[in-house]
Motif scaffolding. Structure first.
Motif, PDB file in Angstrom:
ATOM      1  N   TYR A   9       0.822  -1.211   0.000  1.00 61.43           N
ATOM      2  CA  TYR A   9       0.000   0.000   0.000  1.00 61.43           C
ATOM      3  C   TYR A   9       0.861   1.269   0.000  1.00 61.43           C
ATOM      4  CZ  TYR A   9      -3.784  -3.244   1.218  1.00 61.43           C
ATOM      5  OH  TYR A   9      -4.681  -4.292   1.232  1.00 61.43           O
TER       6      TYR A   9
ATOM      7  N   TRP B 272      -8.061  -3.819   5.622  1.00 62.25           N
ATOM      8  CA  TRP B 272      -7.650  -5.203   5.351  1.00 62.25           C
ATOM      9  C   TRP B 272      -7.615  -6.031   6.634  1.00 62.25           C
ATOM     10  CZ3 TRP B 272      -3.720  -8.452   6.886  1.00 62.25           C
ATOM     11  CH2 TRP B 272      -3.501  -9.598   6.096  1.00 62.25           C
TER      12      TRP B 272
ATOM     13  N   LEU C 212      -9.585   8.001  -1.744  1.00 59.67           N
ATOM     14  CA  LEU C 212      -9.661   6.539  -1.899  1.00 59.67           C
ATOM     15  C   LEU C 212     -10.979   6.124  -2.541  1.00 59.67           C
ATOM     16  CD1 LEU C 212      -8.130   5.401   1.522  1.00 59.67           C
ATOM     17  CD2 LEU C 212      -7.120   5.028  -0.734  1.00 59.67           C
TER      18      LEU C 212
ATOM     19  N   ARG D 224      -3.573   7.446   3.391  1.00 61.07           N
ATOM     20  CA  ARG D 224      -4.323   6.543   2.507  1.00 61.07           C
ATOM     21  C   ARG D 224      -3.844   5.098   2.678  1.00 61.07           C
ATOM     22  NH1 ARG D 224      -6.046   8.389  -2.927  1.00 61.07           N
ATOM     23  NH2 ARG D 224      -4.591   6.863  -3.783  1.00 61.07           N
TER      24      ARG D 224
ATOM     25  N   MET E 214     -11.613   2.185  -2.258  1.00 61.68           N
ATOM     26  CA  MET E 214     -12.505   1.853  -1.164  1.00 61.68           C
ATOM     27  C   MET E 214     -13.893   2.356  -1.537  1.00 61.68           C
ATOM     28  SD  MET E 214     -10.141   2.477   2.257  1.00 61.68           S
ATOM     29  CE  MET E 214     -11.377   1.782   3.359  1.00 61.68           C
TER      30      MET E 214
ATOM     31  N   ARG F  85      -6.101   1.849   4.184  1.00 62.67           N
ATOM     32  CA  ARG F  85      -6.292   0.603   3.441  1.00 62.67           C
ATOM     33  C   ARG F  85      -5.815  -0.600   4.258  1.00 62.67           C
ATOM     34  NH1 ARG F  85      -3.740   0.912  -2.364  1.00 62.67           N
ATOM     35  NH2 ARG F  85      -4.904  -1.062  -2.594  1.00 62.67           N
TER      36      ARG F  85
END
Length: 460
Positions: free
Chosen positions: A61, A297, A405, A289, A411, A293
């Motif tokens: 990421y 997850w 995002l 960001r 997302m 993420r």
């Protein structure tokens, strides 16, 4: 209210309106711009709640954002904070109290901000086997003979009283003077009638042991089990995996989790200097960001990714504890007394319940505890608490990252739907072990509710 705070609240209101309609303004990667600084070094302490950093690195990421990150474990929280302040580190996994304390000048003075809250819950309080034997008779039992949870410090009070009568100090460990662990341990003890002591920085006394019945001192997290085993301390408050490590080693018993002390309490944050955020605004949004993420997850599909996360965290370059020790809490269970493993699905929360959003009210809670125990020597008006919170916690940066995002379809808007209408203050929170309600809008009223601790107008 200060101009700074007013500006922050105006920004937040504008963002909340966009979120409430689930309309995310165009903030694509191109519009954010390339990162001004691509090579970064982040610090962390060997605890499972550093997971978003490890996952953002391992899952690529950071690289997706054009960031080439080096991750480095730090010896202790002070070394970590100093590294961020002097620029050796670009950012770090921090105790939520660290940016706040630095900003108000308690300890090291520096302007540290956070655009990202790393997790909820994740800590526990463990006592030695000998103390557990003495406590156990004071705890109600279920039909199967196991202790009723949550275990309150009421069960520990007769033990502490007996030590005092014998002229023996009752020593306990926590990880840092402005750590969640310090405030959670103090909260639990005081709720059971055990005074954890005051600080008096204006008198040069930063021991935190004035009038104390239980003496709290600092021990780095990985050293907690060994210090307990050596008998230097009789109990401690720490993050995982160091409570479960005591169970596996057979040297202690976790008696309560912070989830039981304050349900869904904020724990760590990602800290950077205000100067870094101003100098590298694109980089700041991009690292936020990546962390968002990673947090998603970690929690998605009912924690389905946790076994993989545990495997990653067990590596020596991250937490470095055995897989089974980390998995004991990270996969939705928690073991108290050996063999007494119970389901605690929210022991570690990384994204659910707006865990990543930097709430002003979370910052204010830490400030109330600093005042309660004397780290803030003098009374402050409610507006001061709100001003400081708005200076340190930056939901404006967070929401710009979130909007981008969604705009890029990395997302979904639904991931942030619960932030609709958010003003930075959680609703009054009722899930504390002592039943006291916390309203971040009324910090002084909250401070005055406690039977143990400084109240409005009190001085040491």
């Amino acid at each position: 209210m200060s101009k700074l705070a007013t500006k922050s609240f105006k920004q937040l209101c504008q963002i909340a309106l966009a979120a409430s309609a689930l309309i995310f303004t165009s903030a694509s990667a191109e519009e954010i711009g390339y990162p001004e600084k691509e090579e970064l070094k982040f610090g962390f302490i060997k605890l499972t709640d550093m997971a978003p950093i490890a996952i953002a690195y391992e899952k690529g990421y950071f690289e997706d954002e054009g960031l080439y990150v080096t991750i480095e474990a730090q010896a202790n929280w002070k070394v970590l904070l100093d590294g961020v302040i002097d620029g050796r580190l670009d950012g770090a996994h921090m105790l939520a109290g660290q940016p706040i304390a630095a900003t108000i000048g308690y300890g090291t003075k520096a302007n540290i901000i956070t655009p990202f809250s790393m997790d909820l819950n994740g800590n526990g309080i463990t006592v030695s086997n000998e103390i557990w034997k003495q406590m156990k008779g004071n705890i109600p039992k279920m039909d199967d003979g196991r202790p009723v949870h949550p275990i309150k410090a009421d069960a520990l009070k007769p033990v502490v009283d007996s030590y005092i009568e014998q002229g023996k100090p009752f020593n306990m460990g926590m990880v840092f003077p402005v750590s969640t662990h310090n405030y959670e341990l103090r909260y639990w003890l005081a709720a059971g009638g055990i005074h954890p002591g005051f600080y008096a920085p204006h008198k040069g006394d930063t021991s935190g042991q004035i009038d104390a019945q239980a003496l709290l001192s600092v021990t780095p997290p990985p050293q907690m089990p060994a210090t307990l085993e050596a008998g230097t301390i009789y109990g401690y408050c720490v993050g995982e995996p160091w409570n479960q490590q005591a169970v596996f080693k057979g040297i202690g018993v976790p008696v309560v989790t912070d989830y039981e002390i304050w349900k869904d309490n904020p724990e760590k944050v990602f800290g950077i200097t205000e100067e870094f955020a101003k100098k590298y605004p694109n980089t700041t949004i991009r690292l936020t960001r990546a962390l968002i993420r990673a947090a998603k997850w970690l929690d998605e599909n009912d924690n389905a990714n946790r076994p993989e996360a545990v495997k990653i965290l067990s590596k020596s370059e991250y937490v470095g504890a055995d897989y089974d020790v980390i998995a004991n809490s990270m996969t939705g269970t928690f073991e108290y007394e050996k063999g007494d493993k119970r389901a605690v699905p929210d022991f570690n929360v990384f994204f659910r319940y707006n865990a990543t959003y930097p709430y002003y009210s979370d910052a204010i809670w830490y400030l109330t505890q600093m005042r309660r125990w004397g780290q803030i020597s003098e009374d402050k008006p409610d507006t001061w608490y709100k001003d400081v919170a708005a200076q340190v916690y930056r939901p404006d940066i967070y929401m710009k990252a979130a909007q981008s995002l969604v705009d890029e379809k990395l997302m979904d808007a639904s991931d942030f739907a619960s932030l609709a209408g958010e003003d930075g203050f959680r609703s009054p929170q009722t899930h504390f072990i002592d039943g006291i309600v916390y309203d971040g809008q009324k910090p002084n009223e909250y401070i005055n509710k406690f039977s143990i601790g400084l109240k409005h107008g009190d001085k040491i």
